[in-house]
Design an enzyme around this catalytic site. Structure first.
Site, PDB file in Angstrom:
ATOM      1  N   GLU A  42     -10.265  30.539  15.324  1.00 52.99           N
ATOM      2  CA  GLU A  42     -10.508  31.098  13.990  1.00 52.99           C
ATOM      3  C   GLU A  42     -10.274  32.609  13.943  1.00 52.99           C
ATOM      4  O   GLU A  42     -10.246  33.207  12.858  1.00 52.99           O
ATOM      5  CB  GLU A  42     -11.921  30.756  13.496  1.00 52.99           C
ATOM      6  CG  GLU A  42     -13.044  31.257  14.396  1.00 52.99           C
ATOM      7  CD  GLU A  42     -13.475  30.240  15.422  1.00 52.99           C
ATOM      8  OE1 GLU A  42     -14.676  30.192  15.728  1.00 52.99           O
ATOM      9  OE2 GLU A  42     -12.604  29.497  15.928  1.00 52.99           O
ATOM     10  N   SER A  61      -7.356  18.729  20.837  1.00 53.34           N
ATOM     11  CA  SER A  61      -8.522  17.920  21.181  1.00 53.34           C
ATOM     12  C   SER A  61      -9.754  18.761  20.864  1.00 53.34           C
ATOM     13  O   SER A  61     -10.326  19.406  21.749  1.00 53.34           O
ATOM     14  CB  SER A  61      -8.485  17.538  22.667  1.00 53.34           C
ATOM     15  OG  SER A  61      -9.577  16.712  22.992  1.00 53.34           O
ATOM     16  N   CYS A  85     -15.894  17.886  21.037  1.00 54.27           N
ATOM     17  CA  CYS A  85     -16.378  16.544  20.685  1.00 54.27           C
ATOM     18  C   CYS A  85     -17.886  16.494  20.462  1.00 54.27           C
ATOM     19  O   CYS A  85     -18.403  15.525  19.901  1.00 54.27           O
ATOM     20  CB  CYS A  85     -16.006  15.559  21.802  1.00 54.27           C
ATOM     21  SG  CYS A  85     -16.790  15.914  23.395  1.00 54.27           S
ATOM     22  N   ASP A 119      -7.396  28.491  24.216  1.00 56.54           N
ATOM     23  CA  ASP A 119      -8.721  28.015  24.631  1.00 56.54           C
ATOM     24  C   ASP A 119      -9.588  29.222  24.971  1.00 56.54           C
ATOM     25  O   ASP A 119      -9.075  30.274  25.357  1.00 56.54           O
ATOM     26  CB  ASP A 119      -8.629  27.078  25.841  1.00 56.54           C
ATOM     27  CG  ASP A 119      -9.784  26.088  25.899  1.00 56.54           C
ATOM     28  OD1 ASP A 119      -9.553  24.887  25.729  1.00 56.54           O
ATOM     29  OD2 ASP A 119     -10.936  26.539  26.090  1.00 56.54           O
ATOM     30  N   GLY A 174      -5.082  21.527  30.548  1.00 53.40           N
ATOM     31  CA  GLY A 174      -3.666  21.191  30.398  1.00 53.40           C
ATOM     32  C   GLY A 174      -3.337  19.723  30.319  1.00 53.40           C
ATOM     33  O   GLY A 174      -2.187  19.330  30.555  1.00 53.40           O
ATOM     34  N   GLY A 175      -4.305  18.876  29.967  1.00 46.87           N
ATOM     35  CA  GLY A 175      -4.040  17.445  29.879  1.00 46.87           C
ATOM     36  C   GLY A 175      -2.929  17.110  28.901  1.00 46.87           C
ATOM     37  O   GLY A 175      -2.037  16.295  29.196  1.00 46.87           O
TER      38      GLY A 175
END
Length: 388
Positions: free
Chosen positions: A58, A76, A79, A34, A14-15
């Site tokens: 997707e 986000s 990464c 998520d 939840g950032g």
């Protein structure tokens, strides 16, 4: 004014949602998405009223996105395909699949969002994924601005250099005044070119030890340049001291966070050690608490032992004596609450009691700096109110 309808992709703990609340622009997260079960548990604990879709992006059809009538997308993406220490498989990495799906959907939405904010690691700006993102945004009529920002730019004593992209779908792009105000808001620390992502390098895996004590000689595995950079960071009055982010809980069981003897003996020369009075710490990763090298700083808790006297000639002693000297420093990991503080999470943020400490470190390492994102959202979502 109607609140902006926000879709939070890769919502984690939840950032982005906390940053949205902090930026004071009227907005509502209409869906968060998520697949990480631990992160979702923490997200729901903090935002019980937000619809949370625990499914792969997707796997969500276009129609479901259209029904949300979204104004803003916050995301986000994973990464790992872009990290310096990873394989850099970029768009061929399976973990990029969902992001490419988002790019494919964007032009097909019945009403594309007016605003997009994306966060990712240093390295994304050189990726094919970034190039595809920019191509789609341009074709869809978005103006965008790319930045490399670290929390040190907003006064937080933690290096977490990240790539950000702000996009707005409008006839006019970001003004020169906006550029100027961005530079005022994010003054450049760490010798970074704020608005030239390709010029920035993330330093956090090369840092080794903090300290005003190391001014006279190199007694650990660091270069003279690294030593000078840390001294410069610690002397910057615009950055808050570490002590302001430490857990004030008098009942805190510090013993469980102390570094174990085998860790001290093996990794002491490469630990990034900071003091309560320090104004710097290195990036906390998902391996913090499990691994040592490059995963985050450790705190010197002792108020009596001096680091220089402990490390001077350390290798000349027996293991027993080495350990005795190192334990005098009372080196410990930052607690999950303290890591959250350094990452800008508000005091209202909390973990469910049944989430283990290692899992707390892991999800924090995958999260973002709330204060940085909040300030970026202020520019992106309220430019007309700020007169930019």
């Amino acid at each position: 004014m109607e609140p902006l309808r926000v879709l939070e992709l890769y919502s984690g703990i939840g950032g982005m949602h906390f940053a949205l609340k902090d930026c004071t622009v009227p907005a509502q997260v209409v869906a968060a998405v998520d697949i990480n079960t631990t992160a979702n548990q923490i997200y729901q604990h903090n935002f019980p009223g937000t619809p949370l879709w625990s499914k792969s992006i997707e796997g969500i059809p276009l129609e479901d996105f259209n029904q949300l009538s979204i104004d803003v997308i916050l995301m986000s993406p994973p990464c790992q395909p872009f990290t310096r220490l990873g394989l850099k498989r970029d768009v061929v990495d399976q973990r990029t699949k969902s992001f490419l799906y988002v790019l494919d959907l964007l032009p097909k939405l019945s009403s594309p969002p007016r605003y997009i904010l994306l966060e990712n690691v240093k390295g994304f700006e050189e990726s094919c994924a970034r190039n595809q993102l920019v191509k789609v945004l341009t074709e869809c009529g978005y103006h965008f601005k790319e930045l490399m920002v670290s929390p040190t730019s907003v006064g937080l004593p933690n290096s977490r250099l990240r790539y950000y992209l702000m996009a707005r779908r409008s006839e006019e792009g970001f003004s020169a005044v906006t550029h100027s105000k961005l530079l005022e808001t994010f003054p450049v620390h760490e010798d970074k070119d704020l608005l030239e992502p390709s010029a920035a390098l993330c330093p956090h895996h090369t840092e080794a030890v903090d300290g005003p004590e190391c001014a006279q000689f190199l007694y650990k595995l660091e270069t003279r340049a690294e030593q000078q950079r840390k001294q410069q960071q610690n002397s910057d009055p615009s950055i808050t001291q570490i002590q302001d982010f430490l857990d004030p809980d008098v009942d805190l069981n510090v013993e469980q966070y102390l570094l174990q003897p085998k860790t001290l003996l093996r990794y002491a020369p490469i630990l990034d050690i900071v003091h309560p009075s320090s104004r710097r710490s290195i990036c906390f990763t998902k391996g913090y608490g499990r691994y040592v090298e490059g995963t985050g700083s450790v705190l010197l808790s002792s108020t009596e032992a001096e680091m220089e006297s402990v490390f001077r000639g350390l290798e000349e002693h027996s293991e027993e004596e080495k350990l005795r000297r190192l334990q005098m420093l009372q080196l410990r990991y930052f607690t999950p609450r303290e890591v959250a503080n350094l990452m800008g999470f508000p005091q209202g943020f909390a973990f469910p009691d049944d989430v283990p400490v290692k899992q707390r470190y892991k999800v924090l390492g995958n999260s973002l700096n709330v204060v940085v994102v909040s300030k970026l959202l202020q520019f992106l979502l309220s430019e007309e109110h700020l007169g930019l």
